[in-house]
Design an enzyme around this catalytic site. Sequence first.
Site, mmCIF file in Angstrom:
data_model
loop_
_atom_site.group_PDB
_atom_site.id
_atom_site.type_symbol
_atom_site.label_atom_id
_atom_site.label_comp_id
_atom_site.label_asym_id
_atom_site.label_seq_id
_atom_site.Cartn_x
_atom_site.Cartn_y
_atom_site.Cartn_z
ATOM 1 C CG MET A 65 -1.979 1.159 0.962
ATOM 2 S SD MET A 65 -3.413 0.904 2.145
ATOM 3 C CE MET A 65 -3.352 -0.703 3.239
ATOM 4 C CB CYS A 66 1.802 3.897 -2.045
ATOM 5 S SG CYS A 66 0.815 4.093 -3.465
ATOM 6 N NE ARG A 67 -2.127 11.684 -0.488
ATOM 7 C CZ ARG A 67 -2.919 12.345 -1.263
ATOM 8 N NH1 ARG A 67 -2.654 12.081 -2.679
ATOM 9 N NH2 ARG A 67 -3.781 13.135 -0.951
ATOM 10 N N GLY A 69 -1.769 4.342 -4.750
ATOM 11 C CA GLY A 69 -1.597 3.027 -5.672
ATOM 12 C C GLY A 69 -0.578 2.826 -6.545
ATOM 13 C CG MET A 93 -2.201 4.593 3.410
ATOM 14 S SD MET A 93 -3.003 3.257 4.629
ATOM 15 C CE MET A 93 -3.562 4.562 5.849
#
Length: 114
Positions: A65-67, A69, A93
């Site tokens: 996961m990041c902010r 994708g 996120m």
Amino acid sequence: MNFAPLPSVDVAAVPADGLVLDVRETDEWAAGHVEGALHVPMSDFVARFGEVTEAVAEGRRAYVMCRVGGRSAQVTQYLVQQGVDAVNVDGGMLAWDGAGRPMVTDNGSPAFVL
């Protein structure tokens, strides 16, 4: 060149006890993250790859996961190429927060997505 489709899942498909691998930078992590997630910023990823392989060694799937994708998609692709069972979390996120999934901070302040 043909690339295999990137394995990805919706935030709702991430199990409560799943191994979430957060590849955001430290300031983003500090603002809010998934409790129990493994934080390995993308900028440190290659140097800290051993921590990731150790965490998934028990046959666990990594939910990357990041902010939103983008970074996590790159990391997921790398992990899959290394033979790691990894999936990208669609929407990152922002989607996690939007779905009402719980987030925490290390200092107890209200969590948010930076």
